[in-house]
Motif scaffolding. Sequence first.
Motif, PDB file in Angstrom:
ATOM      1  N   GLU A 123      83.264  27.795  34.091  1.00 20.39           N
ATOM      2  CA  GLU A 123      84.151  26.807  33.487  1.00 20.39           C
ATOM      3  C   GLU A 123      83.879  26.682  31.996  1.00 20.39           C
ATOM      4  O   GLU A 123      82.743  26.817  31.548  1.00 20.39           O
ATOM      5  CB  GLU A 123      83.942  25.442  34.152  1.00 20.39           C
ATOM      6  N   CYS A 124      84.940  26.392  31.257  1.00 18.56           N
ATOM      7  CA  CYS A 124      84.827  26.138  29.821  1.00 18.56           C
ATOM      8  C   CYS A 124      83.962  24.893  29.639  1.00 18.56           C
ATOM      9  O   CYS A 124      84.176  23.880  30.316  1.00 18.56           O
ATOM     10  CB  CYS A 124      86.218  25.915  29.219  1.00 18.56           C
ATOM     11  N   LYS A 125      82.995  24.961  28.751  1.00 20.06           N
ATOM     12  CA  LYS A 125      82.081  23.829  28.541  1.00 20.06           C
ATOM     13  C   LYS A 125      82.762  22.641  27.856  1.00 20.06           C
ATOM     14  O   LYS A 125      82.203  21.565  27.832  1.00 20.06           O
ATOM     15  CB  LYS A 125      80.879  24.269  27.718  1.00 20.06           C
ATOM     16  N   ARG A 126      83.956  22.876  27.331  1.00 19.05           N
ATOM     17  CA  ARG A 126      84.648  21.804  26.617  1.00 19.05           C
ATOM     18  C   ARG A 126      85.743  21.163  27.467  1.00 19.05           C
ATOM     19  O   ARG A 126      85.780  19.956  27.622  1.00 19.05           O
ATOM     20  CB  ARG A 126      85.237  22.344  25.326  1.00 19.05           C
ATOM     21  N   ILE A 137      87.335  24.648  18.067  1.00 18.14           N
ATOM     22  CA  ILE A 137      85.974  24.514  17.558  1.00 18.14           C
ATOM     23  C   ILE A 137      85.864  25.193  16.192  1.00 18.14           C
ATOM     24  O   ILE A 137      85.251  24.653  15.272  1.00 18.14           O
ATOM     25  CB  ILE A 137      84.948  25.090  18.560  1.00 18.14           C
ATOM     26  N   GLU A 138      86.477  26.374  16.057  1.00 13.87           N
ATOM     27  CA  GLU A 138      86.459  27.074  14.767  1.00 13.87           C
ATOM     28  C   GLU A 138      87.150  26.245  13.694  1.00 13.87           C
ATOM     29  O   GLU A 138      86.667  26.159  12.558  1.00 13.87           O
ATOM     30  CB  GLU A 138      87.119  28.442  14.902  1.00 13.87           C
ATOM     31  N   LYS A 139      88.287  25.607  14.036  1.00  9.69           N
ATOM     32  CA  LYS A 139      88.990  24.749  13.074  1.00  9.69           C
ATOM     33  C   LYS A 139      88.109  23.570  12.662  1.00  9.69           C
ATOM     34  O   LYS A 139      88.033  23.213  11.487  1.00  9.69           O
ATOM     35  CB  LYS A 139      90.293  24.220  13.676  1.00  9.69           C
ATOM     36  N   ALA A 177      81.714  35.826  32.135  1.00  8.45           N
ATOM     37  CA  ALA A 177      80.371  35.371  31.788  1.00  8.45           C
ATOM     38  C   ALA A 177      80.093  35.570  30.309  1.00  8.45           C
ATOM     39  O   ALA A 177      79.048  35.217  29.818  1.00  8.45           O
ATOM     40  CB  ALA A 177      79.344  36.123  32.617  1.00  8.45           C
ATOM     41  N   HIS A 178      81.032  36.145  29.585  1.00 10.35           N
ATOM     42  CA  HIS A 178      80.813  36.477  28.186  1.00 10.35           C
ATOM     43  C   HIS A 178      81.008  35.310  27.244  1.00 10.35           C
ATOM     44  O   HIS A 178      80.432  35.297  26.164  1.00 10.35           O
ATOM     45  CB  HIS A 178      81.745  37.617  27.757  1.00 10.35           C
ATOM     46  N   HIS A 179      81.843  34.383  27.599  1.00  7.36           N
ATOM     47  CA  HIS A 179      82.157  33.281  26.702  1.00  7.36           C
ATOM     48  C   HIS A 179      81.845  31.956  27.375  1.00  7.36           C
ATOM     49  O   HIS A 179      81.932  31.823  28.590  1.00  7.36           O
ATOM     50  CB  HIS A 179      83.631  33.310  26.302  1.00  7.36           C
ATOM     51  N   LYS A 180      81.507  30.966  26.580  1.00  7.71           N
ATOM     52  CA  LYS A 180      81.216  29.626  27.097  1.00  7.71           C
ATOM     53  C   LYS A 180      82.441  28.718  27.002  1.00  7.71           C
ATOM     54  O   LYS A 180      82.501  27.696  27.647  1.00  7.71           O
ATOM     55  CB  LYS A 180      80.064  28.988  26.315  1.00  7.71           C
ATOM     56  N   TYR A 181      83.402  29.116  26.149  1.00 10.65           N
ATOM     57  CA  TYR A 181      84.594  28.303  25.931  1.00 10.65           C
ATOM     58  C   TYR A 181      85.844  29.155  26.113  1.00 10.65           C
ATOM     59  O   TYR A 181      85.834  30.355  25.837  1.00 10.65           O
ATOM     60  CB  TYR A 181      84.585  27.716  24.510  1.00 10.65           C
TER      61      TYR A 181
END
Length: 147
Positions: free
Chosen positions: A92-95, A115-117, A103-107
């Motif tokens: 699941e997305c942590k946000r 988040i980048e913005k 499994a490669h990304h947390k979001y």
Amino acid sequence: MVKNKKYNKGILVRTCKRCKKIIDERSLYDYCPECFRKIEEIFDKIEEYLKEYPGATAFEIEQETGVPYHIINNFVREGRLIEIPNEYLNFECKRCGCLLLSAHHKYCPSCRREIEKELESTKKQLRKSLNHENAKMHIKHGEGRRK
């Protein structure tokens, strides 16, 4: 009979699988040169992503590269990509909590963009507050003062 071979004025000709242009009977590929170049560009994009994130799912590749799922599946059917069972399911997305299937990304992609913005906005605010143009100078009293 191969699907992309047809008779034109009594002569057997091949047609591009994508745009249906007539191609040389002796061509090694089932695509005209323009379509072949486009397909190779798309495959290169997928290949670059898989170099950085090996074992990514077709869904993840679609989300991250913008290459539609059916095109990725065509590469699997052609034998250019290999699907292996993915043991990394239901992340699941942590946000926002949406399903990632990776499994490669947390979001998820949309949360990562947000988040980048936010990071860029914070950087700008910090730069503004650390701007030394309006700083005032004072004499330091005490230790380190030369006599």
